[in-house]
Scaffold this motif. Structure first.
Motif, short mmCIF file in Angstrom:
data_model
loop_
_atom_site.label_atom_id
_atom_site.label_comp_id
_atom_site.label_asym_id
_atom_site.label_seq_id
_atom_site.Cartn_x
_atom_site.Cartn_y
_atom_site.Cartn_z
N ARG A 257 0.83 -1.21 0.00
CA ARG A 257 0.00 0.00 0.00
C ARG A 257 0.87 1.26 0.00
O ARG A 257 0.62 2.20 -0.75
CB ARG A 257 -0.93 0.01 1.21
CG ARG A 257 -2.10 -0.96 1.13
CD ARG A 257 -3.17 -0.60 2.13
NE ARG A 257 -2.68 -0.58 3.50
CZ ARG A 257 -2.62 -1.65 4.29
NH1 ARG A 257 -3.02 -2.83 3.84
NH2 ARG A 257 -2.17 -1.55 5.53
N ILE A 258 1.89 1.27 0.87
CA ILE A 258 2.72 2.47 0.97
C ILE A 258 3.54 2.66 -0.30
O ILE A 258 3.73 3.79 -0.77
CB ILE A 258 3.64 2.38 2.21
CG1 ILE A 258 2.78 2.48 3.48
CG2 ILE A 258 4.69 3.49 2.20
CD1 ILE A 258 3.55 2.35 4.77
N ARG A 259 4.00 1.57 -0.89
CA ARG A 259 4.73 1.70 -2.16
C ARG A 259 3.82 2.20 -3.27
O ARG A 259 4.29 2.85 -4.22
CB ARG A 259 5.38 0.37 -2.53
CG ARG A 259 6.57 0.04 -1.63
CD ARG A 259 7.22 -1.28 -1.99
NE ARG A 259 8.38 -1.51 -1.11
CZ ARG A 259 9.13 -2.62 -1.12
NH1 ARG A 259 8.84 -3.60 -1.97
NH2 ARG A 259 10.14 -2.74 -0.30
N GLY A 260 2.52 1.92 -3.15
CA GLY A 260 1.57 2.47 -4.11
C GLY A 260 1.31 3.95 -3.89
O GLY A 260 1.21 4.74 -4.83
N GLN A 261 1.25 4.35 -2.60
CA GLN A 261 0.99 5.74 -2.25
C GLN A 261 2.22 6.63 -2.49
O GLN A 261 2.09 7.79 -2.85
CB GLN A 261 0.57 5.83 -0.78
CG GLN A 261 -0.75 5.16 -0.47
CD GLN A 261 -0.95 4.93 1.02
OE1 GLN A 261 -0.08 5.22 1.83
NE2 GLN A 261 -2.10 4.39 1.38
N MET A 262 3.39 6.07 -2.25
CA MET A 262 4.64 6.81 -2.40
C MET A 262 5.57 5.99 -3.31
O MET A 262 6.46 5.28 -2.84
CB MET A 262 5.30 7.04 -1.03
CG MET A 262 6.58 7.85 -1.08
SD MET A 262 6.37 9.47 -1.80
CE MET A 262 5.34 10.26 -0.54
N PRO A 263 5.35 6.05 -4.63
CA PRO A 263 6.04 5.14 -5.56
C PRO A 263 7.44 5.60 -5.96
O PRO A 263 7.84 5.51 -7.12
CB PRO A 263 5.09 5.14 -6.76
CG PRO A 263 4.49 6.51 -6.77
CD PRO A 263 4.35 6.89 -5.31
N SER A 264 8.22 6.08 -4.99
CA SER A 264 9.54 6.63 -5.32
C SER A 264 10.47 5.57 -5.90
O SER A 264 11.36 5.90 -6.70
CB SER A 264 10.17 7.25 -4.07
OG SER A 264 10.23 6.32 -3.00
N LEU A 265 10.29 4.31 -5.52
CA LEU A 265 11.16 3.26 -6.07
C LEU A 265 10.97 3.14 -7.59
O LEU A 265 11.91 2.79 -8.31
CB LEU A 265 10.87 1.91 -5.40
CG LEU A 265 11.25 1.80 -3.92
CD1 LEU A 265 10.78 0.46 -3.36
CD2 LEU A 265 12.75 1.95 -3.73
N LYS A 266 9.77 3.46 -8.07
CA LYS A 266 9.51 3.39 -9.50
C LYS A 266 10.02 4.63 -10.25
O LYS A 266 10.13 4.62 -11.47
CB LYS A 266 8.00 3.26 -9.76
CG LYS A 266 7.40 1.96 -9.27
CD LYS A 266 5.91 1.91 -9.59
CE LYS A 266 5.28 0.60 -9.13
NZ LYS A 266 3.82 0.57 -9.43
N HIS A 267 10.32 5.69 -9.49
CA HIS A 267 10.70 6.96 -10.11
C HIS A 267 12.22 7.14 -10.23
O HIS A 267 12.67 8.21 -10.64
CB HIS A 267 10.11 8.13 -9.31
CG HIS A 267 8.62 8.15 -9.33
ND1 HIS A 267 7.87 8.85 -8.41
CD2 HIS A 267 7.72 7.54 -10.15
CE1 HIS A 267 6.58 8.68 -8.66
NE2 HIS A 267 6.46 7.89 -9.71
N ARG A 268 12.96 6.15 -9.87
CA ARG A 268 14.43 6.27 -9.90
C ARG A 268 14.93 6.42 -11.34
O ARG A 268 14.43 5.78 -12.25
CB ARG A 268 15.08 5.03 -9.26
CG ARG A 268 14.89 4.95 -7.76
CD ARG A 268 15.37 3.63 -7.22
NE ARG A 268 14.51 2.53 -7.70
CZ ARG A 268 14.82 1.24 -7.59
NH1 ARG A 268 15.96 0.88 -7.09
NH2 ARG A 268 13.97 0.33 -8.02
N LYS A 269 15.93 7.25 -11.50
CA LYS A 269 16.58 7.45 -12.81
C LYS A 269 18.00 6.88 -12.74
O LYS A 269 19.00 7.58 -12.85
CB LYS A 269 16.61 8.94 -13.15
CG LYS A 269 15.24 9.59 -13.22
CD LYS A 269 14.40 9.05 -14.36
CE LYS A 269 13.06 9.75 -14.47
NZ LYS A 269 12.22 9.23 -15.57
#
Length: 274
Positions: A257-269
């Motif tokens: 749930r938290i990874r869905g709410q704060m998807p910073s892991l998906k936003h890595r460059k």
């Protein structure tokens, strides 16, 4: 099963191995009675004394630790982490510092030899030279998918200052990061909780951090405050400065749930920083 109780045990270990293991069993039993499924022991749980004494009896410590961990996991039906114990190294002089995770049947699920060694001169007068008696591990820490619990990543103490290690664990699928430690009192008062929360927040993962506390020998003193922290960075349990445990629920669905709410892991460059 998506939720379970995780216990980060807190001890004041000394050079008396039998006394240390008795104290460890007492806390394991108490945690199991409270319903804990995952139990972590701190770094140096079986021996925390002078380095030269440790080296002389390293083989004996290793044998006792291995037997103890297998027996405790089976007896109390918990997934059990031995958070750091000496394993004789190939050079015949130094040891490895190993964390090993055991299933409820006593079978080894994963092991990790500490990579980052604490070689520091602290302003309060203590000097630490782990590299003089410990060989650095040669493999990155593992992640193990424990049925009924979650995917668990291993590390040890000083590793907490190296965020790339924990990002590697999360890249391998970790939902929960185990950080057993014997953190010094001097550094712990300023850095321990901050670093643990940072590792939880930036990886949106649970942190279970068993700890040593109090005075062990000479001037060696540990900070305490074993903790369980959730993926939002909230401290769910803190053992304070006495022997005991921090016990709190961990929920794999909350990680999602938290990874869905704060998807910073998906936003890595990551491609920009190689």
């Amino acid at each position: 099963m998506s939720d379970f109780l995780a216990a980060a045990l807190q001890l004041t270990s000394t050079s008396d191995i039998d006394s240390n293991l008795n104290a460890a069993e007492e806390q394991i039993e108490l945690a199991a009675r409270r319903g804990a499924d995952l139990v972590g022991l701190p770094e140096n749980f079986a021996f925390l004394g002078e380095d030269q004494k440790k080296l002389k009896i390293a083989s004996s410590i290793y044998e006792k630790c291995n037997s103890f961990l297998v027996t405790m996991a089976r007896r109390y039906q918990v997934v059990l982490l031995g958070g750091g114990f000496p394993v004789p190294a190939g050079d015949g002089i130094r040891t490895l510092n190993r964390a090993e995770l055991f299933g409820k049947d006593g079978q080894s699920l994963a092991r990790y030899d500490k990579i980052h060694l604490f070689d520091v001169d602290l302003p309060e007068g203590n000097t630490y030279r782990e590299s003089e008696t410990i060989v650095s591990g040669s493999e990155s820490p593992p992640v193990v998918d424990v049925p009924g619990l979650c995917k668990i990543g291993l590390s040890i103490c000083y590793d907490v200052r190296f965020p790339e290690l924990y990002r590697d664990l999360v890249n391998k699928g970790a939902d929960l990061l185990m950080i057993p430690a014997a953190f010094t009192a001097f550094t712990g008062k300023d850095h321990w909780q901050v670093l643990l929360q940072a590792r939880a927040i930036e990886n949106t993962a649970y942190v279970v951090a068993p700890a040593q506390t109090g005075r062990h020998y000479g001037r060696r003193q540990s900070h305490g405050h074993a903790m369980v922290i959730d993926p939002w960075g909230t401290v769910l349990a803190d053992a304070g400065v006495v022997q005991g445990a921090a016990i709190a629920p961990a929920d794999k669905e909350r990680v999602e749930r938290i990874r869905g709410q704060m998807p910073s892991l998906k936003h890595r460059k990551t491609e920009l920083f190689i």
